[in-house]
Scaffold this motif. Structure first.
Motif, PDB file in Angstrom:
ATOM      1  N   GLN A 236       0.822  -1.149  -0.057  1.00 44.81           N
ATOM      2  CA  GLN A 236      -0.074  -0.066   0.285  1.00 44.81           C
ATOM      3  C   GLN A 236       0.896   1.332  -0.121  1.00 44.81           C
ATOM      4  N   GLY A 249       5.527   1.287  -1.080  1.00 42.91           N
ATOM      5  CA  GLY A 249       4.800   1.028  -0.163  1.00 42.91           C
ATOM      6  C   GLY A 249       4.702   0.143   0.833  1.00 42.91           C
ATOM      7  N   VAL A 252       0.961  -5.345   2.310  1.00 44.34           N
ATOM      8  CA  VAL A 252      -0.157  -5.313   3.518  1.00 44.34           C
ATOM      9  C   VAL A 252      -0.338  -7.299   3.558  1.00 44.34           C
ATOM     10  N   THR A 283      -2.729   2.968  -5.890  1.00 46.88           N
ATOM     11  CA  THR A 283      -2.447   3.359  -3.972  1.00 46.88           C
ATOM     12  C   THR A 283      -1.995   1.684  -3.499  1.00 46.88           C
ATOM     13  N   ARG A 284      -2.388   0.745  -4.658  1.00 43.30           N
ATOM     14  CA  ARG A 284      -1.882  -0.876  -4.089  1.00 43.30           C
ATOM     15  C   ARG A 284      -0.969  -1.188  -5.991  1.00 43.30           C
TER      16      ARG A 284
END
Length: 333
Positions: A236, A249, A252, A283-284
């Motif tokens: 993420q 990121g 997750v 975003t991911r």
């Protein structure tokens, strides 16, 4: 590096100082350093050197106190008689809840004769056509010398022709005479969940990096249906980093990609759809790599433009177009 994963190491160990040679600058020369500043009352690494070794790892979540003005390094004043030495640095250890955490360490010794001999050596002159220097980054150790009055100073470390601490200094600092007198936790390096999944705690969105820096070629048939087992790692990206140059990121979920999903994923990565004209940051994103290897082969945006990037062992990266179906196949495992 394609990965944002940073490997921590104690700065004093494992330094490669090879292939350097040059002329030494003798004592009393024009380039001789000034005297080191003497400070009254050593307290601890936590107080006097709170950010020592920080360059080993400086993630965006770092919450170290602001760096204060440190004393000037230099030659040891003839009126200052060292009786002990202190090393302040960073290391990692297993976390109480799993994973690993970064700690600050304070080590001390009174067996300093070999160290003082090494510190008394001159620095070698930099450069020269016969000098071959390695490209590894060396973080100079944070060293303080103490006298019997409790005063302390930071000696300047003599360097080799490559500008790194001389091998004699490193050898003296790496000896067994040091005793750890204090540690304190700094932050979590990787979580128990990331460790169990076999994933790094942080990773860079290489689809965004590659498409911002250059235009990868279109994706062709790059994934074989008989490819070996793959590991899935999903990250993420915080909103504040999504349009940065190298958005990192946070882990997750992840783990071995189920066999029943892998065939569908590989088919999706072999499609020849045109890549959409899109500049929406994800975003991911997912990283797929062989279970028995470290190098990532595929990066997939799970939202945003839903593109994917193929990084073959040989040749340039290739860009392809994913969809909701591919994103669904890369859901939690």
């Amino acid at each position: 590096m394609r990965s944002s994963r940073t490997v921590l190491a104690v700065a004093l160990l494992g330094m490669a100082l090879s292939g350097c040679g040059g002329t030494e600058s003798g004592p009393g020369g024009a380039d001789e350093p000034a005297l080191a500043q003497i400070v009254d009352g050593w307290t601890s690494c936590a107080k006097d050197a709170p950010r020592a070794g920080e360059m080993i790892m400086a993630p965006r979540t770092q919450t170290s106190p602001p760096a204060g003005k440190e004393p000037t390094t230099g030659r040891i004043d003839p009126t200052f008689t060292p009786v002990a030495a202190v090393l302040c640095g960073r290391a990692t250890r297993p976390g109480r809840q799993g994973g690993h955490e970064q700690i600050a360490t304070e080590r001390r010794t009174e067996e300093i004769a070999p160290l003082l001999t090494a510190l008394g050596l001159p620095s070698e002159r930099a450069g020269g056509k016969n000098v071959a220097c390695t490209l590894d980054m060396v973080i100079p150790p944070w060293l303080a010398l103490l006298d019997d009055r409790g005063r302390w100073l930071r000696p300047q470390l003599p360097t080799d022709a490559c500008g790194k601490p001389r091998a004699e200094v490193i050898a003296a600092l790496a000896g067994p005479q040091w005793t750890t007198v204090g540690t304190r936790a700094i932050q979590q390096v990787d979580s128990a969940a990331a460790e169990a999944a076999g994933c790094a705690q942080q990773w860079t969105d290489m689809v965004w990096v590659e498409t911002r820096s250059r235009r990868p070629g279109p994706a062709g048939p790059v994934a074989r249906p008989a490819a070996g087992p793959l590991r899935l790692c999903v990250y993420q990206v915080p909103e504040s980093l999504q349009e940065g140059e190298k958005p990192a990121g946070d882990f997750v979920y992840g783990g071995p990609l189920p066999t029943e999903r892998q065939a569908g994923v590989l088919r999706a990565l072999n499609n020849r759809r045109a890549v959409v004209d899109c500049a929406t940051p994800a975003t991911r994103f997912a990283v797929l790599r062989p279970l028995d290897g470290e190098r990532p082969d595929w990066y997939v945006e799970l939202d945003g433009c839903q593109r994917f990037l193929v990084t073959p062992p040989i040749g340039a990266a290739h860009l392809g177009q994913g969809d909701d179906a591919l994103a669904a196949l890369l859901g939690p495992v």
